[in-house]
Design an enzyme around this catalytic site. Structure first.
Site, mmCIF file in Angstrom:
data_model
loop_
_atom_site.group_PDB
_atom_site.id
_atom_site.type_symbol
_atom_site.label_atom_id
_atom_site.label_comp_id
_atom_site.label_asym_id
_atom_site.label_seq_id
_atom_site.Cartn_x
_atom_site.Cartn_y
_atom_site.Cartn_z
ATOM 1 N N CYS A 1 69.721 29.628 45.168
ATOM 2 C CA CYS A 1 70.839 29.128 45.091
ATOM 3 C C CYS A 1 71.600 28.679 44.033
ATOM 4 C CB CYS A 1 71.311 28.179 46.392
ATOM 5 S SG CYS A 1 69.949 26.553 46.080
ATOM 6 N N GLU B 1 72.806 21.295 51.616
ATOM 7 C CA GLU B 1 72.689 22.014 50.317
ATOM 8 C C GLU B 1 72.983 23.503 50.539
ATOM 9 O OE1 GLU B 1 71.904 23.934 47.788
ATOM 10 O OE2 GLU B 1 69.566 23.453 48.060
#
Ligand code: ADP
Length: 494
Positions: A299, A265
């Protein structure tokens, strides 16, 4: 909350949860060399505690004991694993205040955001406790009357996890709970900036009945050597990582040598597309929530706000009024929305991006830009207007409270700008046009798309990116599969 969740015996004290040692094979351990590192409060730069600094050698021995633990744990029933995970979930929810305080101290985000993250992190544990019991196999319609074909799902084995400092709790529970639910064991290396949330979580896992060796935390500043061991040790079957794209590439390359499964990720460069027909009030509110959560150190947070020419000025005015209301300060204080950045280096990086945008022709948009200054680890919420695409903020992850606003003049230009990045994690749009919402959702090269909504994540959805934003999905009905292998069995001679 159920009665059991608030039972007094579940409510602990800070001494119970503020740990300074690593947790290996069910024991709290110091580094064999006696090494420690400082964990500091980014709001004040004060020392919180010193924590054991472990090496690759100790990581190797943790992997050995985790392998032994896995051999036992994989033989337990899904119902048993689910009950242990539910207890862990309940202990976390009963101690949410303590966990939130520890997080704010080490990470800097506001207490409200910390509480939110603890509950969000716990939701993955509850979810995977439920999913543990639904890892069905298949009976495949046979190709021959003398045989029957089935599949079963089995845990992958020992998992290693490397996690970042921006979400010190949820990035761990998202990985540990599906691993434990599947029947794997896990060794976690939290970021050196924020090991305390990880250690508090694992203490609660221990109290919940997760057996020795099934969950381990290696605290370390030696991320390269510990990471190398975690990605090359032959007993490890899967590597799961949340962090930057460059580090993800290093870990993938290392893991390739023994063909490990990998979930990555990685970074994002999320666009928010504001079309001329958008509800600008809602678009500005959505951009505010997305951009400034965790001080912009997220993010999936809006990295680029792309606004149609016709509504550009109006959007900026509405957005700026909202940004002016954002209260910055020590996350422990009442009424604070955003805290400091994680370090001085982070402040310098963000300041350099703002300078670059201004040099390239952008400008700081505010009623009084002379007030724009930063102190300590605090960087003020900042809007950049008329930013050209050649500015670094268009292509790089900002990781700070800076909102660059770009212009576009057609749908084609908007989608081309949005996709003009190697990242592909999350994208958002504001439009009232149903047809445009569909077309754009399909054309955006992203793993997750929010239409008229920027708060899109929860444990029930598949979180993950495409392109260089990563591999695999966390959460949802797909999340457990990343920790399981499908085995095909052919029964012949029938
Ligand atoms: P960030 O920029 O958000 O700190 P990083 O990708 O640098 O993101 O860090 C995420 C995690 O990866 C942290 O736990 C960090 O210690 C770890 N890490 C950084 N570099 C390496 C490396 N070369 N090998 C293994 N882990 C690393």
């Amino acid at each position: 909350m159920t009665a059991s969740m608030t039972a007094p015996e579940n409510v602990l004290t800070v001494q119970d949860l503020l740990k300074q040692q690593a947790f290996v094979n069910g024991e709290w351990v110091d580094s064999i060399h006696g090494d420690t590192f400082d964990v500091t409060n980014p709001a004040t730069d004060e020392l919180i505690v010193k924590v054991a600094d472990l090496s690759a050698e100790e990581t190797r021995s943790a992997i050995n004991s985790a392998h032994q633990a896995y051999l036992q744990w994989k033989g337990t029933t899904a119902k048993h694993r689910a009950s242990v995970l539910k207890r862990w979930y309940e202990l976390i929810m009963a101690n949410i205040e303590l966990l939130a305080e520890i997080m704010t101290l080490e990470q800097g985000k506001s207490l409200n955001e910390s509480r939110g993250e603890v509950a969000y992190g716990a939701s993955y544990i509850e979810w995977f406790a439920e999913e543990a019991r639904r890892s069905y196999g298949d009976v495949i319609p046979t190709t021959g009357s003398d045989r029957r074909m089935i599949t079963i799902k089995q845990p992958v084995g020992v998992v290693t996890a490397i996690t970042p400092w921006n979400f010190p709790n949820a990035m761990i529970t998202r990985k540990a709970s599906p691993a434990i639910a599947a029947g794997c064991s896990i060794i976690i290396k939290p970021a050196a900036e924020t090991p305390l949330s990880a250690l508090a979580l694992v203490e609660l896992a221990r109290r919940a009945g997760v057996p020795a060796g099934v969950i381990n935390v290696i605290t370390s500043t030696k991320s390269r050597e510990v990471g190398l061991e975690m990605t090359t040790n032959k007993l490890v079957q899967k590597v799961t990582f949340t962090g930057s794209t460059p580090v993800g590439k290093i870990l993938l390359t290392q893991a390739a040598q023994t063909v490990k499964k990998a979930s990555m990720e990685l970074g994002g460069n999320a666009p928010i597309l504001v079309f001329a027909d958008a509800d600008l009030e809602k678009a500005a509110q959505g951009a505010l929530g997305s951009k400034f959560r965790n001080g912009g150190q997220t993010c999936i947070c809006a990295n680029r706000i792309l606004v149609h020419d016709d509504v550009y000025d109006e959007f900026l005015q509405i957005f700026a009024k909202k940004v002016e209301q954002v209260v910055q300060g020590n996350g422990m204080d009442d009424g604070v929305d955003i805290g400091p950045l994680v370090s001085q280096r982070a402040v310098n990086d963000v300041a350099a991006l703002v300078d670059d945008a201004c040099t390239q022709g952008g400008r700081i948009y505010s009623i009084d830009s002379s007030n724009h200054k930063h102190e300590g680890n605090f960087f003020p919420p900042t809007i950049l207007a008329d930013v050209p695409q050649k500015a670094r903020v268009f292509s790089e992850e900002i990781f700070g409270p800076v909102a660059p606003v770009f212009r576009f003049s057609s749908d084609e230009e908007a989608v081309a700008m949005a996709n003009d990045t190697e990242y592909g994690l999350a994208a958002y749009m504001y439009t009232r046009d149903y047809s445009r919402a569909w077309t754009m959702s399909e054309e955006l090269e992203y793993g997750m798309v929010g239409v008229n909504e920027t708060a899109i994540t929860s444990e029930v959805i598949p979180f993950g990116g495409v392109k260089e934003s990563g591999l695999g999905r966390e959460g949802s009905k797909y999340g457990l599969d990343d920790f399981m292998e499908i085995k095909y069995i052919c029964m012949g001679g029938i």
